[in-house]
Scaffold this motif. Structure first.
Motif, PDB file in Angstrom:
ATOM      1  N   ALA A  26       6.196-101.564  35.544  1.00 26.18           N
ATOM      2  CA  ALA A  26       7.628-101.722  35.261  1.00 26.18           C
ATOM      3  C   ALA A  26       7.831-102.407  33.914  1.00 26.18           C
ATOM      4  N   THR A  27       7.028-103.424  33.642  1.00 23.59           N
ATOM      5  CA  THR A  27       7.137-104.138  32.363  1.00 23.59           C
ATOM      6  C   THR A  27       6.777-103.227  31.197  1.00 23.59           C
ATOM      7  N   ILE A  28       5.768-102.383  31.376  1.00 20.52           N
ATOM      8  CA  ILE A  28       5.386-101.451  30.304  1.00 20.52           C
ATOM      9  C   ILE A  28       6.551-100.512  29.987  1.00 20.52           C
ATOM     10  N   GLU A  29       7.175 -99.958  31.021  1.00 22.14           N
ATOM     11  CA  GLU A  29       8.281 -99.013  30.785  1.00 22.14           C
ATOM     12  C   GLU A  29       9.490 -99.717  30.159  1.00 22.14           C
ATOM     13  N   LEU A  30       9.799-100.892  30.651  1.00 25.25           N
ATOM     14  CA  LEU A  30      10.935-101.630  30.089  1.00 25.25           C
ATOM     15  C   LEU A  30      10.653-102.072  28.653  1.00 25.25           C
ATOM     16  N   THR A  31       9.410-102.471  28.378  1.00 22.11           N
ATOM     17  CA  THR A  31       9.054-102.890  27.014  1.00 22.11           C
ATOM     18  C   THR A  31       9.234-101.737  26.033  1.00 22.11           C
ATOM     19  N   ALA A  32       8.841-100.536  26.443  1.00 20.42           N
ATOM     20  CA  ALA A  32       9.034 -99.367  25.573  1.00 20.42           C
ATOM     21  C   ALA A  32      10.513 -99.185  25.249  1.00 20.42           C
ATOM     22  N   LEU A  33      11.376 -99.297  26.254  1.00 22.46           N
ATOM     23  CA  LEU A  33      12.827 -99.175  26.034  1.00 22.46           C
ATOM     24  C   LEU A  33      13.329-100.245  25.077  1.00 22.46           C
ATOM     25  N   LEU A  34      12.934-101.483  25.339  1.00 24.78           N
ATOM     26  CA  LEU A  34      13.438-102.608  24.559  1.00 24.78           C
ATOM     27  C   LEU A  34      12.974-102.560  23.107  1.00 24.78           C
ATOM     28  N   LEU A  35      11.712-102.254  22.894  1.00 26.42           N
ATOM     29  CA  LEU A  35      11.194-102.230  21.526  1.00 26.42           C
ATOM     30  C   LEU A  35      11.815-101.101  20.714  1.00 26.42           C
ATOM     31  N   LYS A  36      11.987 -99.936  21.329  1.00 27.98           N
ATOM     32  CA  LYS A  36      12.617 -98.829  20.603  1.00 27.98           C
ATOM     33  C   LYS A  36      14.059 -99.170  20.249  1.00 27.98           C
ATOM     34  N   ASP A  37      14.759 -99.770  21.196  1.00 25.27           N
ATOM     35  CA  ASP A  37      16.145-100.160  20.941  1.00 25.27           C
ATOM     36  C   ASP A  37      16.212-101.256  19.877  1.00 25.27           C
ATOM     37  N   SER A  38      15.312-102.224  19.967  1.00 26.78           N
ATOM     38  CA  SER A  38      15.276-103.317  18.993  1.00 26.78           C
ATOM     39  C   SER A  38      15.025-102.782  17.586  1.00 26.78           C
ATOM     40  N   ALA A  39      14.065-101.855  17.468  1.00 23.12           N
ATOM     41  CA  ALA A  39      13.753-101.275  16.160  1.00 23.12           C
ATOM     42  C   ALA A  39      14.948-100.513  15.602  1.00 23.12           C
ATOM     43  N   HIS A  40      15.614 -99.762  16.475  1.00 18.68           N
ATOM     44  CA  HIS A  40      16.795 -98.986  16.048  1.00 18.68           C
ATOM     45  C   HIS A  40      17.906 -99.917  15.575  1.00 18.68           C
ATOM     46  N   LEU A  41      18.159-100.978  16.334  1.00 16.14           N
ATOM     47  CA  LEU A  41      19.213-101.929  15.961  1.00 16.14           C
ATOM     48  C   LEU A  41      18.878-102.634  14.649  1.00 16.14           C
ATOM     49  N   GLN A  42      17.606-102.968  14.467  1.00 17.44           N
ATOM     50  CA  GLN A  42      17.227-103.631  13.214  1.00 17.44           C
ATOM     51  C   GLN A  42      17.457-102.717  12.010  1.00 17.44           C
ATOM     52  N   GLU A  43      17.154-101.436  12.186  1.00 19.25           N
ATOM     53  CA  GLU A  43      17.429-100.483  11.105  1.00 19.25           C
ATOM     54  C   GLU A  43      18.929-100.399  10.828  1.00 19.25           C
ATOM     55  N   GLU A  44      19.731-100.322  11.905  1.00 21.96           N
ATOM     56  CA  GLU A  44      21.193-100.255  11.753  1.00 21.96           C
ATOM     57  C   GLU A  44      21.728-101.499  11.060  1.00 21.96           C
ATOM     58  N   ILE A  55      29.512 -98.133  30.337  1.00 20.82           N
ATOM     59  CA  ILE A  55      28.213 -98.754  30.100  1.00 20.82           C
ATOM     60  C   ILE A  55      27.757 -98.238  28.743  1.00 20.82           C
ATOM     61  N   ASP A  56      28.046 -99.041  27.703  1.00 17.51           N
ATOM     62  CA  ASP A  56      27.824 -98.585  26.336  1.00 17.51           C
ATOM     63  C   ASP A  56      26.486 -99.101  25.824  1.00 17.51           C
ATOM     64  N   SER A  57      25.434 -98.577  26.416  1.00 21.49           N
ATOM     65  CA  SER A  57      24.085 -98.958  26.023  1.00 21.49           C
ATOM     66  C   SER A  57      23.129 -97.922  26.578  1.00 21.49           C
ATOM     67  N   PRO A  58      22.639 -97.024  25.739  1.00 18.15           N
ATOM     68  CA  PRO A  58      21.676 -96.035  26.251  1.00 18.15           C
ATOM     69  C   PRO A  58      20.494 -96.698  26.951  1.00 18.15           C
ATOM     70  N   MET A  59      20.058 -97.847  26.421  1.00 20.24           N
ATOM     71  CA  MET A  59      18.925 -98.531  27.033  1.00 20.24           C
ATOM     72  C   MET A  59      19.266 -99.024  28.432  1.00 20.24           C
ATOM     73  N   ALA A  60      20.500 -99.522  28.614  1.00 21.65           N
ATOM     74  CA  ALA A  60      20.898-100.011  29.935  1.00 21.65           C
ATOM     75  C   ALA A  60      20.887 -98.879  30.957  1.00 21.65           C
ATOM     76  N   LEU A  61      21.277 -97.678  30.528  1.00 20.05           N
ATOM     77  CA  LEU A  61      21.275 -96.541  31.447  1.00 20.05           C
ATOM     78  C   LEU A  61      19.852 -96.191  31.864  1.00 20.05           C
ATOM     79  N   SER A  62      18.943 -96.189  30.899  1.00 21.48           N
ATOM     80  CA  SER A  62      17.535 -95.905  31.213  1.00 21.48           C
ATOM     81  C   SER A  62      16.938 -97.003  32.086  1.00 21.48           C
ATOM     82  N   ALA A  63      17.300 -98.260  31.786  1.00 20.90           N
ATOM     83  CA  ALA A  63      16.790 -99.381  32.577  1.00 20.90           C
ATOM     84  C   ALA A  63      17.294 -99.299  34.008  1.00 20.90           C
ATOM     85  N   THR A  64      18.544 -98.857  34.188  1.00 22.90           N
ATOM     86  CA  THR A  64      19.103 -98.732  35.535  1.00 22.90           C
ATOM     87  C   THR A  64      18.313 -97.715  36.346  1.00 22.90           C
ATOM     88  N   ASP A  65      17.903 -96.607  35.714  1.00 22.42           N
ATOM     89  CA  ASP A  65      17.049 -95.634  36.410  1.00 22.42           C
ATOM     90  C   ASP A  65      15.754 -96.297  36.881  1.00 22.42           C
TER      91      ASP A  65
END
Length: 472
Positions: free
Chosen positions: A92-110, A280-290
């Motif tokens: 579970a941590t591996i899957e959530l970490t993938a979501l979080l890091l991708k989102d973090s990288a995207h936000l940092q670029e933005e 729910i305005d967060s693609p990551m939150a939707l994936s995390a909910t799954d």
């Protein structure tokens, strides 16, 4: 013999709630427990751009307690700097970490693009810490370990994981170090969750005979407010709906968002609130909910009971007027919604992400409410709102704060002071030495006094970059 003594260095989360990084050295091997990003003040954020005090190539192993960015968000930097060893975490941590890091990288670029475009960075040429391309090399190093129970990563380092009840996959870790013919036990609390809260199991105190304990102290100086969480949320929703306003909830995509969905769904079913559109305005939150629905071993009895309803098709997180906003265009379209609605969007400390646009739009209107539902670190916009700021700096502009600000600590995923003491009291005997980490100075010092007074333990507040012996 002293030179062979196992050592522990506090590379982060000492004097602050962010940047969890603990280096263990024994038998010539180096283990890093957690690899978090620093968040908050400029002084803390600047640490992210500085190299570790040890060469990442010299680290042999990484083990994660859970997926939150303050425990995982610096992993791309570690790997970019040359770390090539395994990163151990449960599935579970591996899957959530993938979501979080991708989102973090995207936000940092933005954020970097915005800073360059509008010129509101103090750096001449602002750069992201890492980009989405830096995340895949991290994920290739991930090695799954059991959700709970024993696992060994080397002859020197043997772990037992316990459910910390904080977010999906969160663990407390008991580390047994084998060195020079003897064994040393170090317990890492990770982030400790709440007792008797919805969705997740209660935290479990490791039954460890610890030589050294590292315990988080996020809320070491206070308990969460009393009161019926559902009742309080219903009161806010009803009064805002009556005055034609909207509710903005800056929420961590993992944990907090799902808790809000759970309560909103329950209040709707009980007809205690109107059915408002919930964005729910967060693609990551939707994936995390799954993922929350998939990893059922973390679910408490009540959540599992609701899931079992309707022939096993019950979904306790399925709000009736549910609006999913995956794209930027869908997010911007929420600005056009003028009827009462609820907007749940990251980040939880208002440090970045889509929620900034919603606050820019809705903070000036006194009919609206912003609910702060988790810990707001020093130096963050969330902390400024919590402390009564009259304006908030967003995209280089000072936005007036006329909306009602409601602090609801009942939604926190961190144990309050008495819950921390309850968790500590569950240890079978006092650790020889305890260190308080992951807390601002006042919180850590308050918990230190409480532990000394009630438990009579040897306990110190960890200091940034200090190295201590753990084999004495």
């Amino acid at each position: 013999m002293a030179s062979l003594m196992a050592k522990l260095t506090f590379l982060g989360a000492a004097g602050t709630v962010t940047g969890s990084r603990y280096l263990v050295e024994a038998n010539g091997k180096r283990l890093l427990v957690d690899c978090g990003i620093f968040q908050g003040s400029n002084e803390l954020s600047d640490r992210n751009f500085k190299p570790l005090s040890i060469d990442p190539k010299a680290i042999d192993y990484v083990v994660l307690t859970h997926a939150h960015l303050d425990h995982t968000g610096w992993l791309p930097c570690l790997v970019k700097a040359g770390y090539r060893g395994p990163i151990h975490a449960n599935p579970a941590t591996i899957e959530l970490t993938a979501l979080l890091l991708k989102d973090s990288a995207h936000l940092q670029e933005e954020d970097t693009l915005n800073a360059r475009k509008h010129g509101f960075s103090e750096h001449k040429d602002p750069q992201p810490l890492y980009t989405p391309d830096d995340v895949d090399p991290v994920m290739r190093l991930m090695k799954p370990v059991p959700r709970t129970g024993a696992f060994e990563i080397s002859p020197e380092f043997h772990f037992v994981a316990y459910d910390a009840g904080h977010i999906l996959g969160s663990t407390s870790l008991e580390l047994t170090i084998s060195e020079s013919g003897k064994q040393i036990v170090v317990v890492f609390s990770g982030d400790i969750g709440r007792y008797e809260q919805p969705i997740l199991n209660d935290p479990v105190t490791p039954p460890s005979h610890a030589d050294v304990l590292l315990c988080e102290s996020t809320y070491g100086d206070r308990d969460h407010e009393a009161g019926d969480t559902g009742e309080l949320l219903a009161a806010v929703v009803n009064r805002v709906a009556q005055r034609g306003g909207s509710i903005v909830i800056p929420a961590f995509a993992i944990g907090r968002t799902q808790t809000f969905m759970y309560y909103l769904r329950g209040l709707e079913d009980q007809l205690r609130i109107p059915r408002l559109p919930v964005f729910i305005d967060s693609p990551m939150a939707l994936s995390a909910t799954d993922l929350y629905l998939r990893y059922r071993e973390d679910h408490d009895v009540e959540f599992s009971r609701i899931e079992a309803g309707n022939g096993g098709k019950g979904d306790p997180l399925d709000v009736h007027e549910f609006q999913l906003t995956r794209t930027t265009e869908e997010s911007k379209a929420i600005n056009n919604v003028e009827t009462p609605c609820i907007i749940v969007s990251a980040s939880g400390m208002v440090s970045g992400g889509r929620v900034l646009h919603h606050l820019q739009q809705r903070l000036p209107d006194p009919r609206n409410v912003v609910i702060l539902a988790g810990f707001q670190a020093q130096g963050t916009r969330g902390r400024a709102l919590q402390e009564g700021a009259k304006t908030l700096r967003l995209f280089g502009q000072d936005v007036p704060v006329r909306a009602e600000i409601v602090v609801m600590g009942q939604f926190s995923a961190h144990a309050g002071k008495s819950e921390l003491l309850r968790w500590l009291a569950g240890l079978p005997e006092p650790p020889k030495q305890s260190y308080l980490v992951h807390g601002e100075p006042a919180a850590a010092q308050s918990l230190q006094r409480a532990i000394q007074g009630k438990l009579q333990w040897n306990v110190a507040v960890a200091r940034y970059l200090d190295t201590v012996e753990v084999g004495g």
